[in-house]
Design a protein around this motif. Sequence first.
Motif, mmCIF file in Angstrom:
data_model
loop_
_atom_site.group_PDB
_atom_site.id
_atom_site.type_symbol
_atom_site.label_atom_id
_atom_site.label_comp_id
_atom_site.label_asym_id
_atom_site.label_seq_id
_atom_site.Cartn_x
_atom_site.Cartn_y
_atom_site.Cartn_z
ATOM 1 N N LYS A 13 0.834 -1.208 0.000
ATOM 2 C CA LYS A 13 0.000 0.000 0.000
ATOM 3 C C LYS A 13 0.867 1.256 0.000
ATOM 4 O O LYS A 13 0.459 2.309 -0.499
ATOM 5 C CB LYS A 13 -0.901 -0.029 1.245
ATOM 6 N N ALA A 14 2.069 1.125 0.560
ATOM 7 C CA ALA A 14 2.927 2.301 0.732
ATOM 8 C C ALA A 14 3.728 2.653 -0.511
ATOM 9 O O ALA A 14 4.346 3.720 -0.556
ATOM 10 C CB ALA A 14 3.874 2.070 1.906
ATOM 11 N N ILE A 15 3.748 1.780 -1.511
ATOM 12 C CA ILE A 15 4.512 2.062 -2.737
ATOM 13 C C ILE A 15 4.190 3.481 -3.201
ATOM 14 O O ILE A 15 3.023 3.846 -3.322
ATOM 15 C CB ILE A 15 4.126 1.038 -3.842
ATOM 16 N N SER A 16 5.233 4.274 -3.404
ATOM 17 C CA SER A 16 4.988 5.676 -3.747
ATOM 18 C C SER A 16 4.451 5.774 -5.170
ATOM 19 O O SER A 16 4.871 5.071 -6.063
ATOM 20 C CB SER A 16 6.267 6.484 -3.585
ATOM 21 N N THR A 17 3.497 6.673 -5.327
ATOM 22 C CA THR A 17 2.892 6.906 -6.643
ATOM 23 C C THR A 17 3.024 8.393 -6.938
ATOM 24 O O THR A 17 3.386 9.168 -6.058
ATOM 25 C CB THR A 17 1.396 6.555 -6.613
ATOM 26 N N SER A 18 2.710 8.775 -8.158
ATOM 27 C CA SER A 18 2.786 10.210 -8.484
ATOM 28 C C SER A 18 1.822 10.991 -7.592
ATOM 29 O O SER A 18 2.105 12.112 -7.187
ATOM 30 C CB SER A 18 2.489 10.441 -9.963
ATOM 31 N N THR A 19 0.677 10.369 -7.239
ATOM 32 C CA THR A 19 -0.298 11.051 -6.373
ATOM 33 C C THR A 19 0.265 11.252 -4.968
ATOM 34 O O THR A 19 0.187 12.349 -4.406
ATOM 35 C CB THR A 19 -1.598 10.221 -6.261
ATOM 36 N N SER A 20 0.860 10.197 -4.398
ATOM 37 C CA SER A 20 1.364 10.328 -3.029
ATOM 38 C C SER A 20 2.530 11.313 -2.974
ATOM 39 O O SER A 20 2.672 12.080 -2.021
ATOM 40 C CB SER A 20 1.748 8.967 -2.441
ATOM 41 N N MET A 21 3.364 11.307 -4.037
ATOM 42 C CA MET A 21 4.497 12.243 -4.087
ATOM 43 C C MET A 21 3.971 13.677 -4.154
ATOM 44 O O MET A 21 4.512 14.572 -3.515
ATOM 45 C CB MET A 21 5.369 11.961 -5.308
ATOM 46 N N LYS A 22 2.894 13.858 -4.933
ATOM 47 C CA LYS A 22 2.305 15.191 -5.085
ATOM 48 C C LYS A 22 1.736 15.647 -3.732
ATOM 49 O O LYS A 22 1.945 16.785 -3.327
ATOM 50 C CB LYS A 22 1.203 15.136 -6.155
ATOM 51 N N ASP A 23 1.022 14.737 -3.060
ATOM 52 C CA ASP A 23 0.447 15.067 -1.750
ATOM 53 C C ASP A 23 1.537 15.491 -0.765
ATOM 54 O O ASP A 23 1.384 16.462 -0.031
ATOM 55 C CB ASP A 23 -0.303 13.856 -1.165
ATOM 56 N N LEU A 24 2.642 14.758 -0.782
ATOM 57 C CA LEU A 24 3.744 15.069 0.130
ATOM 58 C C LEU A 24 4.333 16.439 -0.200
ATOM 59 O O LEU A 24 4.533 17.267 0.687
ATOM 60 C CB LEU A 24 4.821 13.980 0.050
#
Lengths: 136, 88
Positions: free
Chosen positions: B57-68
Amino acid sequence: MNVLINKKLDLGDSIFGFTEFRYFRVEEMDDEAGFLLLQSEENESVGFIVVSPFHFYQDYEFKLNDEVIAGLQIEKPDDVAVFTIVTINQPFSRSTINLVAPIVINIKTGHGRQVILNDTSYLIHSALFPTTEGGI
Amino acid sequence: MLILSRKRGQTIVINQNIEIVITAIEGDQVKIGIQAPREYSIVRKEVMEDVKASNRKAISTSTSMKDLKEWVQSRKKTDKNKNIIRKL
């Protein structure tokens, strides 16, 4: 932590669910809160956002068992860096970190592994911001 | 799968270097002692499965990187505002 940036890490086959990926590098994402990207050298689409658990949980502690100390050839506490994997959630303030399975690294050798703590009261999905909304 | 019957206090040996002893039986729970060379990691299977699922679930995605990145930016702005308030 900083000594590990852009260094090649050998995590063996220790990342649970991703044992086929062995080599990672650490990229800096945010110098203040200390978010880092643990990026697979073998597959660009495999990366984890990681932090130092101690930055978010000052009291976080665990005992390294003999197996890990021997396997990573750790000689003294200063040899060790610890990351925990972050799960980004929506909203960001609900993101979590895995305090049950830290990644332990020997900074001298670049060898590391994800370790599962037995009999711990920590959670796999611990709040990244336990007390504040988004840390702001 | 090999299945062996054991009583409390009895032991199973694997490969002459791993010993598994039944230390207690309480209702539907057994306590098991394991003695193995220290290079063997021993964990509860369900915990390992949970960690695997969490990693996936934690695999980074473009969405999670953007959120961060957005959070980092918003926090920097907040810090700046705090500094301005302090100066005032």
